[in-house]
Motif scaffolding. Structure first.
Motif, PDB file in Angstrom:
ATOM      1  N   VAL A  93     -50.992 -14.639   9.026  1.00  0.00           N
ATOM      2  CA  VAL A  93     -51.851 -13.540   9.138  1.00  0.00           C
ATOM      3  C   VAL A  93     -51.689 -12.386   8.024  1.00  0.00           C
ATOM      4  N   VAL A  94     -50.413 -12.208   7.542  1.00  0.00           N
ATOM      5  CA  VAL A  94     -50.006 -11.511   6.421  1.00  0.00           C
ATOM      6  C   VAL A  94     -50.988 -12.112   5.223  1.00  0.00           C
ATOM      7  N   ASN A  95     -50.660 -13.339   4.789  1.00  0.00           N
ATOM      8  CA  ASN A  95     -51.428 -14.008   3.769  1.00  0.00           C
ATOM      9  C   ASN A  95     -53.022 -13.693   3.714  1.00  0.00           C
ATOM     10  N   ASP A  96     -53.406 -14.197   4.911  1.00  0.00           N
ATOM     11  CA  ASP A  96     -55.036 -13.978   5.234  1.00  0.00           C
ATOM     12  C   ASP A  96     -55.327 -12.530   5.019  1.00  0.00           C
ATOM     13  N   GLU A  97     -54.736 -11.448   5.239  1.00  0.00           N
ATOM     14  CA  GLU A  97     -55.051 -10.193   5.251  1.00  0.00           C
ATOM     15  C   GLU A  97     -54.810  -9.347   3.782  1.00  0.00           C
TER      16      GLU A  97
END
Length: 56
Positions: A29-33
């Motif tokens: 999620v952190v990577n995607d955001e």
């Protein structure tokens, strides 16, 4: 998480077995955001995700 898998000697994957599933989900999620330039700062903590599941 792909980098974590490679560091662990696992096949290229965004769900390496060396990392706790909940932590891997958060990392994805952190990577995607994260923006592309800022994403480069995520590489150093990848080393920690490779070994953290050994202590859980």
């Amino acid at each position: 998480m792909e980098l974590v898998a490679l560091l662990a000697g696992e096949p290229f994957s965004d769900a390496p077995t060396c990392t706790d599933a909940a932590l891997a989900t958060i990392a994805r999620v952190v990577n995607d955001e994260t923006s592309d330039p800022a994403r480069q700062t995520l590489a150093p903590p990848a080393v920690d995700l490779n070994s953290v599941s050994r202590f859980l």
